[in-house]
Design a protein around this motif. Structure first.
Motif, PDB file in Angstrom:
ATOM      1  N   VAL A  23       0.825  -1.253   0.076  1.00  0.00           N
ATOM      2  CA  VAL A  23       0.115   0.077  -0.086  1.00  0.00           C
ATOM      3  C   VAL A  23       0.964   1.332   0.032  1.00  0.00           C
ATOM      4  O   VAL A  23       0.621   2.229  -0.594  1.00  0.00           O
ATOM      5  CB  VAL A  23      -0.898  -0.038   1.269  1.00  0.00           C
ATOM      6  N   LEU A  24       1.955   1.093   0.874  1.00  0.00           N
ATOM      7  CA  LEU A  24       2.810   2.512   0.881  1.00  0.00           C
ATOM      8  C   LEU A  24       3.431   2.711  -0.434  1.00  0.00           C
ATOM      9  O   LEU A  24       3.620   3.609  -0.780  1.00  0.00           O
ATOM     10  CB  LEU A  24       3.899   2.181   1.945  1.00  0.00           C
ATOM     11  N   ILE A  25       3.831   1.596  -1.274  1.00  0.00           N
ATOM     12  CA  ILE A  25       4.269   1.722  -2.568  1.00  0.00           C
ATOM     13  C   ILE A  25       3.522   2.413  -3.466  1.00  0.00           C
ATOM     14  O   ILE A  25       3.754   3.168  -4.141  1.00  0.00           O
ATOM     15  CB  ILE A  25       4.974   0.384  -2.870  1.00  0.00           C
ATOM     16  N   VAL A  47      -1.269   6.126  -6.256  1.00  0.00           N
ATOM     17  CA  VAL A  47      -2.599   5.396  -6.093  1.00  0.00           C
ATOM     18  C   VAL A  47      -3.315   6.290  -4.895  1.00  0.00           C
ATOM     19  O   VAL A  47      -2.689   6.336  -3.646  1.00  0.00           O
ATOM     20  CB  VAL A  47      -2.472   3.983  -5.882  1.00  0.00           C
ATOM     21  N   LYS A  48      -4.701   6.543  -5.240  1.00  0.00           N
ATOM     22  CA  LYS A  48      -5.339   7.179  -4.070  1.00  0.00           C
ATOM     23  C   LYS A  48      -6.183   6.177  -3.311  1.00  0.00           C
ATOM     24  O   LYS A  48      -6.766   5.323  -3.769  1.00  0.00           O
ATOM     25  CB  LYS A  48      -6.309   8.203  -4.462  1.00  0.00           C
ATOM     26  N   ILE A  49      -6.136   6.317  -1.831  1.00  0.00           N
ATOM     27  CA  ILE A  49      -6.786   5.159  -1.115  1.00  0.00           C
ATOM     28  C   ILE A  49      -7.634   5.888  -0.081  1.00  0.00           C
ATOM     29  O   ILE A  49      -7.485   7.146   0.358  1.00  0.00           O
ATOM     30  CB  ILE A  49      -5.935   4.187  -0.265  1.00  0.00           C
ATOM     31  N   GLY A  52       6.047  -7.182  -0.163  1.00  0.00           N
ATOM     32  CA  GLY A  52       5.276  -6.141  -0.545  1.00  0.00           C
ATOM     33  C   GLY A  52       5.872  -5.585  -1.703  1.00  0.00           C
ATOM     34  O   GLY A  52       5.356  -5.197  -2.735  1.00  0.00           O
ATOM     35  N   VAL A  53       7.165  -5.400  -1.925  1.00  0.00           N
ATOM     36  CA  VAL A  53       7.790  -4.712  -3.326  1.00  0.00           C
ATOM     37  C   VAL A  53       7.460  -5.814  -4.551  1.00  0.00           C
ATOM     38  O   VAL A  53       7.045  -5.259  -5.330  1.00  0.00           O
ATOM     39  CB  VAL A  53       9.386  -4.874  -2.965  1.00  0.00           C
ATOM     40  N   GLY A  54       7.687  -7.136  -4.217  1.00  0.00           N
ATOM     41  CA  GLY A  54       7.544  -7.909  -5.314  1.00  0.00           C
ATOM     42  C   GLY A  54       6.089  -7.975  -5.766  1.00  0.00           C
ATOM     43  O   GLY A  54       5.842  -8.123  -6.932  1.00  0.00           O
ATOM     44  N   PHE A  55       4.981  -7.945  -4.908  1.00  0.00           N
ATOM     45  CA  PHE A  55       3.632  -8.158  -4.997  1.00  0.00           C
ATOM     46  C   PHE A  55       3.275  -6.697  -5.836  1.00  0.00           C
ATOM     47  O   PHE A  55       2.431  -6.686  -6.604  1.00  0.00           O
ATOM     48  CB  PHE A  55       2.672  -8.425  -4.055  1.00  0.00           C
ATOM     49  N   ALA A  56       3.696  -5.457  -5.481  1.00  0.00           N
ATOM     50  CA  ALA A  56       3.321  -4.215  -5.822  1.00  0.00           C
ATOM     51  C   ALA A  56       3.986  -4.239  -7.487  1.00  0.00           C
ATOM     52  O   ALA A  56       3.201  -3.688  -8.380  1.00  0.00           O
ATOM     53  CB  ALA A  56       3.923  -3.253  -5.094  1.00  0.00           C
TER      54      ALA A  56
END
Length: 201
Positions: free
Chosen positions: A66-68, A75-77, A129-133
């Motif tokens: 999410v942070l990435i 991306v807006k959340i 997280g990096v990989g999935f983003a």
């Protein structure tokens, strides 16, 4: 196993397009490296720490995704997502902190404030997280198959090269260990493919 199974969608969806630029190649390399480092860190955390603590810490990787997505991909959340993210972070901090060592660290003999295995689990969560983003972004720009192949076959190739460089025993094995490995590989491949196809379509 999971690397081989990523070819199954070819039977139904047809061949994907090939990467056409250096940024595409760099993105696939990032996915491979992130997956390898994440899995090595995760299993090292399992080796050193308690499964009940290391596992939820590793599975907090959506925080980093999410942070990435917010800071790099713009991306807006919603506020609800931010609130949930803050709750997850607080929970991970409480689970991973060795509270009894905080007071003892003021004395002569300092103890580690983090539970054993947690630093490795946090590193694994970051690289997951990096990989999935990167995987989600690559599915939009490259297609469904090559990113999944990079996550599985690319990471496996890096692992083999690292094992050879470190002179590790890479001889094949069988029995129950092989059966468990095949089952885990199959489940993992299904999960990665489901993730990839969700973004692709």
């Amino acid at each position: 196993t999971s690397g081989a199974l990523v070819f199954v969608p070819l039977l139904f969806l047809g061949p994907p397009r090939l990467p056409s630029s250096y940024p595409d190649d760099a993105l696939l390399a990032l996915i491979s490296i992130s997956a390898f480092v994440a899995f090595v860190s995760m299993y090292r955390g399992y080796q050193l720490g308690n499964l009940s603590i290391v596992s939820p810490t590793v599975n907090s990787f959506p925080i980093f995704s999410v942070l990435i997505a917010v800071f790099l991909l713009k991306v807006k959340i919603s506020d609800e997502v931010l609130l949930a993210l803050a709750g997850v972070i607080l929970g991970i901090v409480l689970v991973s902190t060795n509270v009894s060592a905080l007071g003892a660290s003021r004395g002569k003999q300092k103890k580690k404030n983090l539970t054993p295995g947690v630093p490795e689990a946090i590193m694994a969560a970051f690289f997951f997280g990096v990989g999935f983003a990167a995987l989600g972004y690559a599915d939009k720009t490259i297609g469904y198959l090559l990113p999944a192949m990079a996550a599985r076959l690319g990471a496996a190739a890096i692992g083999i090269l690292a094992g050879l460089a470190l002179k590790q025993d890479l001889s094949p094995f069988g029995g129950k260990a092989l059966a468990r490995l095949l089952a885990l590989g199959t489940l993992e491949a299904c999960g990665i493919l489901a993730f990839s196809l969700t973004f692709f379509y």
